[in-house]
Design a protein around this motif. Structure first.
Motif, PDB file in Angstrom:
ATOM      1  N   VAL A 182       7.901   0.375 -20.247  1.00 13.39           N
ATOM      2  CA  VAL A 182       6.708   0.863 -19.548  1.00 13.39           C
ATOM      3  C   VAL A 182       6.285   2.202 -20.152  1.00 13.39           C
ATOM      4  O   VAL A 182       7.080   3.131 -20.229  1.00 13.39           O
ATOM      5  CB  VAL A 182       6.985   1.012 -18.042  1.00 13.39           C
ATOM      6  N   THR A 183       5.017   2.252 -20.578  1.00 11.58           N
ATOM      7  CA  THR A 183       4.510   3.501 -21.168  1.00 11.58           C
ATOM      8  C   THR A 183       3.548   4.230 -20.243  1.00 11.58           C
ATOM      9  O   THR A 183       3.427   5.442 -20.323  1.00 11.58           O
ATOM     10  CB  THR A 183       3.793   3.211 -22.493  1.00 11.58           C
ATOM     11  N   ASP A 184       2.854   3.504 -19.363  1.00  8.39           N
ATOM     12  CA  ASP A 184       1.928   4.181 -18.459  1.00  8.39           C
ATOM     13  C   ASP A 184       1.642   3.262 -17.279  1.00  8.39           C
ATOM     14  O   ASP A 184       1.710   2.020 -17.394  1.00  8.39           O
ATOM     15  CB  ASP A 184       0.624   4.532 -19.187  1.00  8.39           C
ATOM     16  N   ILE A 185       1.317   3.875 -16.136  1.00  5.50           N
ATOM     17  CA  ILE A 185       1.001   3.135 -14.915  1.00  5.50           C
ATOM     18  C   ILE A 185      -0.268   3.740 -14.334  1.00  5.50           C
ATOM     19  O   ILE A 185      -0.350   4.961 -14.151  1.00  5.50           O
ATOM     20  CB  ILE A 185       2.154   3.219 -13.900  1.00  5.50           C
ATOM     21  N   ARG A 186      -1.266   2.894 -14.059  1.00  6.26           N
ATOM     22  CA  ARG A 186      -2.521   3.342 -13.457  1.00  6.26           C
ATOM     23  C   ARG A 186      -2.685   2.646 -12.115  1.00  6.26           C
ATOM     24  O   ARG A 186      -3.064   1.474 -12.060  1.00  6.26           O
ATOM     25  CB  ARG A 186      -3.699   3.029 -14.378  1.00  6.26           C
ATOM     26  N   PHE A 222       0.816  -1.218   0.000  1.00  7.22           N
ATOM     27  CA  PHE A 222       0.000   0.000   0.000  1.00  7.22           C
ATOM     28  C   PHE A 222       0.852   1.271   0.000  1.00  7.22           C
ATOM     29  O   PHE A 222       0.356   2.350  -0.306  1.00  7.22           O
ATOM     30  CB  PHE A 222      -0.944  -0.004   1.209  1.00  7.22           C
ATOM     31  N   THR A 223       2.113   1.145   0.351  1.00  9.45           N
ATOM     32  CA  THR A 223       2.991   2.328   0.328  1.00  9.45           C
ATOM     33  C   THR A 223       3.623   2.568  -1.031  1.00  9.45           C
ATOM     34  O   THR A 223       4.307   3.574  -1.228  1.00  9.45           O
ATOM     35  CB  THR A 223       4.103   2.170   1.375  1.00  9.45           C
ATOM     36  N   ALA A 224       3.426   1.652  -1.968  1.00 10.69           N
ATOM     37  CA  ALA A 224       4.065   1.773  -3.281  1.00 10.69           C
ATOM     38  C   ALA A 224       3.402   2.875  -4.099  1.00 10.69           C
ATOM     39  O   ALA A 224       2.187   3.098  -4.019  1.00 10.69           O
ATOM     40  CB  ALA A 224       3.990   0.452  -4.031  1.00 10.69           C
ATOM     41  N   THR A 225       4.203   3.542  -4.899  1.00 12.42           N
ATOM     42  CA  THR A 225       3.720   4.575  -5.810  1.00 12.42           C
ATOM     43  C   THR A 225       4.070   4.196  -7.248  1.00 12.42           C
ATOM     44  O   THR A 225       4.682   3.146  -7.504  1.00 12.42           O
ATOM     45  CB  THR A 225       4.339   5.938  -5.462  1.00 12.42           C
ATOM     46  N   GLU A 226       3.689   5.077  -8.190  1.00 17.31           N
ATOM     47  CA  GLU A 226       4.026   4.826  -9.584  1.00 17.31           C
ATOM     48  C   GLU A 226       5.536   4.772  -9.806  1.00 17.31           C
ATOM     49  O   GLU A 226       6.029   4.025 -10.656  1.00 17.31           O
ATOM     50  CB  GLU A 226       3.409   5.922 -10.475  1.00 17.31           C
ATOM     51  N   VAL A 227       6.253   5.550  -9.041  1.00 17.75           N
ATOM     52  CA  VAL A 227       7.711   5.545  -9.175  1.00 17.75           C
ATOM     53  C   VAL A 227       8.291   4.196  -8.776  1.00 17.75           C
ATOM     54  O   VAL A 227       9.178   3.656  -9.432  1.00 17.75           O
ATOM     55  CB  VAL A 227       8.327   6.674  -8.323  1.00 17.75           C
ATOM     56  N   HIS A 228       7.771   3.613  -7.684  1.00 15.39           N
ATOM     57  CA  HIS A 228       8.254   2.298  -7.263  1.00 15.39           C
ATOM     58  C   HIS A 228       7.944   1.239  -8.323  1.00 15.39           C
ATOM     59  O   HIS A 228       8.774   0.357  -8.600  1.00 15.39           O
ATOM     60  CB  HIS A 228       7.608   1.907  -5.936  1.00 15.39           C
ATOM     61  N   ILE A 229       6.745   1.322  -8.889  1.00 14.74           N
ATOM     62  CA  ILE A 229       6.379   0.320  -9.911  1.00 14.74           C
ATOM     63  C   ILE A 229       7.273   0.463 -11.143  1.00 14.74           C
ATOM     64  O   ILE A 229       7.743  -0.529 -11.714  1.00 14.74           O
ATOM     65  CB  ILE A 229       4.891   0.472 -10.279  1.00 14.74           C
ATOM     66  N   ARG A 275      10.253   1.617 -11.238  1.00 18.97           N
ATOM     67  CA  ARG A 275      11.580   1.121 -10.871  1.00 18.97           C
ATOM     68  C   ARG A 275      11.601  -0.402 -10.825  1.00 18.97           C
ATOM     69  O   ARG A 275      12.610  -1.036 -11.129  1.00 18.97           O
ATOM     70  CB  ARG A 275      11.969   1.705  -9.511  1.00 18.97           C
ATOM     71  N   PHE A 276      10.455  -1.023 -10.450  1.00 16.25           N
ATOM     72  CA  PHE A 276      10.372  -2.482 -10.397  1.00 16.25           C
ATOM     73  C   PHE A 276      10.545  -3.094 -11.781  1.00 16.25           C
ATOM     74  O   PHE A 276      11.131  -4.165 -11.932  1.00 16.25           O
ATOM     75  CB  PHE A 276       9.026  -2.869  -9.779  1.00 16.25           C
ATOM     76  N   PHE A 277      10.016  -2.394 -12.814  1.00 15.28           N
ATOM     77  CA  PHE A 277      10.138  -2.888 -14.190  1.00 15.28           C
ATOM     78  C   PHE A 277      11.296  -2.230 -14.953  1.00 15.28           C
ATOM     79  O   PHE A 277      11.360  -2.335 -16.182  1.00 15.28           O
ATOM     80  CB  PHE A 277       8.836  -2.630 -14.954  1.00 15.28           C
ATOM     81  N   SER A 278      12.186  -1.552 -14.274  1.00 14.30           N
ATOM     82  CA  SER A 278      13.271  -0.852 -14.969  1.00 14.30           C
ATOM     83  C   SER A 278      14.246  -1.805 -15.645  1.00 14.30           C
ATOM     84  O   SER A 278      14.895  -1.441 -16.622  1.00 14.30           O
ATOM     85  CB  SER A 278      14.040   0.044 -13.984  1.00 14.30           C
ATOM     86  N   ASP A 279      14.344  -3.037 -15.146  1.00 10.41           N
ATOM     87  CA  ASP A 279      15.294  -3.970 -15.755  1.00 10.41           C
ATOM     88  C   ASP A 279      14.820  -4.480 -17.104  1.00 10.41           C
ATOM     89  O   ASP A 279      15.637  -4.900 -17.939  1.00 10.41           O
ATOM     90  CB  ASP A 279      15.545  -5.147 -14.818  1.00 10.41           C
ATOM     91  N   ILE A 280      13.502  -4.448 -17.363  1.00  8.81           N
ATOM     92  CA  ILE A 280      12.996  -4.913 -18.657  1.00  8.81           C
ATOM     93  C   ILE A 280      12.613  -3.747 -19.558  1.00  8.81           C
ATOM     94  O   ILE A 280      12.631  -3.862 -20.774  1.00  8.81           O
ATOM     95  CB  ILE A 280      11.803  -5.868 -18.457  1.00  8.81           C
ATOM     96  N   GLY A 281      12.253  -2.599 -18.946  1.00  4.38           N
ATOM     97  CA  GLY A 281      11.914  -1.410 -19.734  1.00  4.38           C
ATOM     98  C   GLY A 281      10.570  -1.548 -20.429  1.00  4.38           C
ATOM     99  O   GLY A 281       9.811  -2.496 -20.239  1.00  4.38           O
TER     100      GLY A 281
END
Length: 834
Positions: free
Chosen positions: A693-697, A676-683, A685-691
Motif C-alpha cells: 500500500v502506497t497511499d489511501i484516499r 463509517f468509523t473506519a480510518t486510513e489506519v484501519h484500511i 491494517r486491513f491490507f497489512s497481510d499483502i502489503g
C-alpha cells in the motif's frame, strides 16, 4: 522467615509448652515425665486437647500443600511439643530442617527432648549429631556450651579420662574456641569452660610430677591465649590469672597489677585492651535491645568494615557469624560474607558451609546461587554436586525470569569450561532445552535472544552441528520473527561461517517484513551492504531491485505518519469555493484561457422569420445568456484543470506552493461499503497481510468531514493490486467491503458524454404550460440540471429582455423565431447587421 530472636519471642507467645519447655528444659538427670503435673496443667490439658488436635490436623494439611511455609512449620512443632507426640515431633523437625535452617533455640529444644528419652550408646550418637548440625547452622555460645557439657558428661571415654577421650574433648574445645572464642562479649565463657576442664584434669592427675607440670603449662597457655584476645572482661581474666599463678607459687606479689607477669603476656594484654576499647562503641550499640533490626544491621555493617580495615580475617569471619545469627534473612550480610570469603579466605570447607547456609536462609536471592555455583567450580567439586545445587536453585522462586536465566547461563558456562575434562556436549544441549522450555513463555525478547544466540554458538563451535544451530534460530523465528535482532544474529552466524548463499536467502526472507522503529529500513540497507561486500554484480542489482520499492513504500508511509502527527506541516489546498478573493482570481485566469469549444449535434437550417425590434432584443439576450453559461462552465473547467496540474498563470497562484500529487489510478483499488468509523489506519491494517500500500484516499463529506464509506487505495505494483482484489467481500470491521479495480477512463467517458448532452439542450421561452415543444423534438426531461426553464408566470427574477413586455395576453401568438435557439454564426450575423 523468622530470626532467632523472633523465634524466641514467638515461642514465648505460643500456647503453653510442656513443663520442661516452660522451665527452660529439664534439669540434669531429670526427665520431664518424672515431674508430676500440677493442677493447672491438668485443667488446661482437659480443655485444650481437642482444639490442639484439630489445629495439628489443619497444619498437617497446610504443610502438605505448602511445604515452604515457615510459620506453619514453627506452629506445628510447638503444638506437637505440647501434645508430647515425640515421633511426630521428630519427623516434623526433620521435615522443617530439609527446607529451612533451625534457630539455636530450636536446636537446643530438640536436643533436650531427645536427651530426656535417650538410653544407650545409640542415642548418644544421634544426639551428638544433632548438636553438630546445630553448631554448624549459626554461631551460638549457649549451644556450644550445651554441646560441650553433654559430651563431657555422657561420653564414657571422656568421663573416664582415657587418652582418646581427652583428645576428643580437647579437639572439641578447640573447635569451640575457633568458632566463638573471638566473640567480644560472650567468647570468655568458652575460654573459662576450657580452663575449668583442664583444671579438673589437673586435680585428677596422679603423683607423676612430669604429667602434672605439663597440665599446669596447658592451663597457663590458655590464660596467655585468652589475655591476647580483646574480650569484654579482660581485666577480670588478668586478675584470675595472677591468682592462679599465686596458687601455683609462681607470683610473689599478687596485689600488684603487672608485676611478675611475663613481658610478652603483658604486651599482648595491653594490645588486646586497646583493641577492645576501639570496638566498645560498636558493642554497646549492639547490646541495646531497643534498637530496630534496620539500625542493628547498619551497626553490623560499620563494625564489619572496621574489622576488615584492621586486616584480621578470623575476627571478620566471627563478626559475620554473629551478624547472620541475629539477622539470618539479611541478604546484604550474606552477600558481603560470601564475597569476603571468596576474596580473602578461599578455604573450601568454609566456603561450602557458608554458601549452603546462605542459600537456605535467602533462597530468593539468585546472585547467591550464582556465586555458590562459581565457588563450587573454583574448589573443583564433582559434577554430581554441581548438578545437585543447580537443580535446587531452579526449584525456588525468584522475582523475575531474568534471574532464572542467570542461573541457567552460569550452569552452561561451567559445563563449557569443563568440556576438555571429558564432559559430553549432550549435557549442555539438554540444559539449553530445559531453559528454553521453562523460560520462553515468560522471557523478554532481549533475554530470549541472548539465550538462543549462546546456544547456537555452542552448537557450531563445540557441538560441531550446523543443522542444530540453524534449528535453534528457526525455532526462534517462529516465536519472534518480527524482532530484527533475531534475523541479524542468524545472518551474522551464517556470514561468519562463510555461508554467503544461506545469508542471502535470509535477507530475501526478511527484507519485506515489518520491524519496529527503523528496523525495516535497516535490514534493507544491510542487504545492500552485504551484497556490496560479498556478492556479485548480479546479486547487487537484484538486491537493489528488491529493496528500492520497499524503501519508497516505507518513506511514503513515514511521511503519512508524520503528516498525521503534525497536521500543520501538511500542504493546504486552496479552496476557491469558500474564498471570494480566489473566485475573483479564477475569473481573471479564465479571461485569458478560453475553454474548448463544446460539441453539439448538427441542426438542420431553418428559415428565420423577420424579427421586430423586441424580438431582436430577446434573441440578443438569449445569445448572451448562452455565451455566459458557456463561459461560466469554462471558468469552472479551467480552474479544475489548473488545480489538478498545479500551473501558475497570471500570478494568481503562489509560486512556492508544492505541486499536488497526480493520481494515475494504474494500480488503484476502489473500495465501497466501508464502515463509517473506519480510518486510513484501519484500511492499511486491513491490507497489512499483502502489503504494497502506497497511499489511501478516504472520501469524506465536504462539510461534516465524515467518511462517505468510499476509498481509493494505491498499490506499488499489479501483484499487490490483484491480491487486494481477492479480498473482495471480506468482512472489514462490521461490514463486507467491496473491492474493485479503479477505472478512470470509464469515468472520463461519462464526463464527456454529459458535456455533449448539455450542448444540445435548448432554453425554452416563457409562456403557458401548453406551449409546443422545441422543433428538434427534445423533451423537458432531457433538459440538463442547472439550465433555466421559464414557464407560466414565474418571471419574478428573470431579466426583462428575456420575458415579453407586460400586458401581453394569451391570444397573442408567440414569436416562433424568438423561441428557436440560434447558433453562434447566427448571432455573429445578427451583430454584424447592426
Amino acid at each position: 522467615m523468622a530470626t532467632p530472636m523472633e523465634e524466641d519471642l514467638s515461642e514465648a507467645g505460643a500456647p503453653p509448652p510442656p513443663s520442661d519447655v516452660a522451665d527452660g528444659g529439664a534439669k540434669d538427670g531429670e526427665k520431664p515425665a518424672d515431674r508430676p503435673p500440677s493442677d493447672s496443667d491438668s485443667d488446661s490439658d482437659d480443655g485444650g486437647d481437642g482444639g490442639d488436635e484439630l489445629r495439628i490436623q489443619a497444619l498437617e494439611r497446610t504443610l502438605r500443600e505448602q511445604p515452604l511455609d515457615y510459620d506453619s512449620h514453627v506452629q506445628f512443632i510447638q503444638l506437637l511439643r505440647k501434645s508430647g507426640n515425640i515421633e511426630k515431633l521428630r519427623a516434623a523437625r526433620e521435615e522443617m530442617n530439609k527446607y529451612f535452617p533451625l534457630t539455636p533455640k530450636m536446636w537446643q529444644d530438640w536436643a533436650k527432648d531427645e536427651i530426656s528419652l535417650s538410653s544407650g550408646r545409640g542415642s548418644f550418637d544421634d544426639i551428638e549429631k544433632l548438636y553438630e548440625c546445630g553448631v554448624q547452622e549459626y554461631l551460638s555460645i549457649k549451644l556450644w556450651r550445651d554441646y560441650l557439657d553433654y559430651v563431657e558428661e555422657h561420653d564414657q571415654s571422656v568421663s573416664q579420662c582415657t587418652q582418646s577421650g581427652l583428645s576428643k574433648m580437647r579437639d572439641l574445645y578447640e573447635r569451640a574456641i575457633t568458632a566463638g572464642g573471638l566473640h567480644v562479649t560472650e567468647g570468655s565463657k568458652l575460654w573459662e569452660s576450657y580452663r575449668e576442664y583442664e583444671m579438673a584434669i589437673l586435680t585428677m592427675s596422679d603423683g607423676n610430677d612430669e604429667e602434672k607440670a605439663k597440665q599446669v603449662q596447658r592451663i597457663r597457655v590458655l590464660f596467655h591465649r585468652q589475655l591476647s584476645v580483646p574480650l569484654a572482661d579482660i581485666e577480670s581474666t588478668l586478675a584470675e590469672y595472677k591468682s592462679w599463678e599465686a596458687e601455683e607459687g609462681s607470683t610473689k606479689d599478687q596485689d600488684s597489677q603487672f608485676d611478675d607477669v611475663p613481658p610478652n603476656v603483658l604486651s599482648a594484654y595491653k594490645k588486646a585492651s586497646e583493641m577492645y576499647n576501639a570496638r566498645k562503641q560498636y558493642e554497646d550499640q549492639l547490646s541495646d535491645t531497643t534498637e530496630s533490626e534496620i539500625n542493628k544491621l547498619q551497626v553490623f555493617l560499620k563494625y564489619i568494615k572496621f574489622e576488615e580495615s584492621c586486616g584480621d580475617p578470623a575476627r571478620v569471619q566471627v563478626l559475620y557469624e554473629r551478624a547472620v545469627s541475629e539477622l539470618p534473612v539479611s541478604s546484604d550480610l550474606w552477600m558481603g560474607y560470601t564475597s569476603y570469603l571468596d576474596r580473602a579466605l578461599k578455604v573450601p570447607a568454609i566456603l561450602k558451609s557458608v554458601y549452603h547456609r546462605a542459600t537456605r536462609n535467602c533462597t530468593w536471592i539468585s546472585d547467591l546461587w550464582v556465586r555458590y555455583l562459581l565457588s563450587l567450580e573454583r574448589i573443583h567439586v564433582s559434577e554430581d554436586e554441581l548438578r545437585h545445587v543447580f537443580e535446587q536453585a531452579i526449584q525456588y522462586s525468584f522475582p523475575s525470569m531474568k534471574e532464572y536465566l542467570d542461573i541457567y547461563l552460569t550452569r552452561v558456562d561451567s559445563l563449557r569450561r569443563r568440556m576438555p575434562a571429558g564432559l559430553d556436549f549432550e549435557v549442555i544441549r539438554q540444559t539449553f532445552v530445559g531453559a528454553a522450555e521453562f523460560l520462553s513463555p515468560q522471557l523478554g525478547t532481549e533475554e530470549l535472544l541472548l539465550l538462543h544466540a549462546y546456544w547456537a554458538k555452542l552448537e557450531c563451535n563445540i557441538g560441531k552441528d550446523l543443522a542444530a544451530a540453524r534449528g535453534v534460530w528457526e525455532n526462534t523465528i517462529k516465536k519472534s520473527g518480527s524482532v530484527l535482532e533475531v534475523w541479524q544474529h542468524y545472518i551474522s552466524m551464517e556470514t561468519e561461517m562463510g555461508h554467503i548463499h544461506e545469508a542471502r536467502s535470509l535477507y530475501k526472507r526478511c527484507y519485506s517484513k515489518k520491524f519496529a522503529g527503523s528496523g525495516s529500513e535497516a535490514i534493507c540497507h544491510a542487504w545492500i551492504r552485504f551484497e556490496r561486500e560479498n556478492g556479485t554484480l548480479d546479486d547487487y542489482d537484484l538486491a537493489i531491485k528488491k529493496v528500492t520499492p520497499r524503501l519508497k513504500e516505507l518513506m511514503m508511509f513515514k511521511a503519512q505518519q508524520e503528516a498525521k502527527s503534525d497536521p500543520s506541516s501538511a500542504p493546504k489546498e486552496t479552496s476557491y469555493a469558500n474564498d471570494s478573493s480566489q473566485k475573483r482570481k479564477a475569473s481573471k485566469m479564465t479571461s485569458k484561457v478560453q475553454p474548448p469549444a463544446k460539441k453539439r449535434k448538427d441542426i438542420p437550417p431553418k428559415k428565420m422569420a423577420p424579427s421586430h425590434d423586441r424580438g431582436s432584443k430577446e434573441e440578443s439576450t438569449n445569445s448572451h445568456l448562452q455565451e455566459a453559461g458557456e463561459v461560466s462552465r469554462g471558468k469552472a473547467d479551467a480552474s479544475m484543470e489548473m488545480k489538478a496540474e498545479g500551473v501558475s498563470q497570471g500570478g494568481n497562484t503562489s509560486s512556492n506552493q508544492p505541486k499536488p500529487y497526480l493520481y494515475s489510478d494504474k494500480c488503484t483499488a476502489y473500495m465501497s461499503n466501508i464502515d463509517f468509523t473506519a480510518t486510513e489506519v484501519h484500511i492499511r491494517r486491513f491490507f497489512s497481510d499483502i502489503g504494497g500500500v502506497t497511499d489511501i484516499r478516504l472520501l469524506r463529506d465536504r462539510f461534516t468531514k465524515k467518511s462517505r464509506g468510499l476509498a481509493y487505495v494505491d498499490f506499488s505494483d499489479k501483484e499487490h493490486l490483484e491480491a487486494a482484489i481477492r479480498k473482495n467481500k471480506q468482512k472489514f470491521l462490521s461490514k463486507k467491503v467491496s473491492i474493485a479495480y479503479s477505472d478512470p477512463s470509464k469515468s472520463k467517458k461519462n464526463r464527456e458524454a454529459g458535456t455533449a448532452s448539455k450542448g444540445q439542450d435548448k432554453l425554452p421561452s416563457g409562456g403557458d404550460h401548453d406551449e409546443k415543444a422545441p422543433a428538434d423534438g427534445s423533451s423537458e426531461k432531457e433538459m440538463p440540471k442547472g439550465d433555466t426553464k421559464m414557464t407560466g408566470k414565474s418571471t419574478l427574477f428573470a431579466p426583462r429582455s428575456v420575458i415579453k413586455p407586460l400586458g401581453w395576453n394569451k391570444s397573442e401568438k408567440p414569436d416562433v423565431a424568438a423561441e428557436e435557439l440560434k447558433s453562434n454564426d447566427d448571432f455573429r450575423n445578427l451583430l454584424l447587421k447592426k
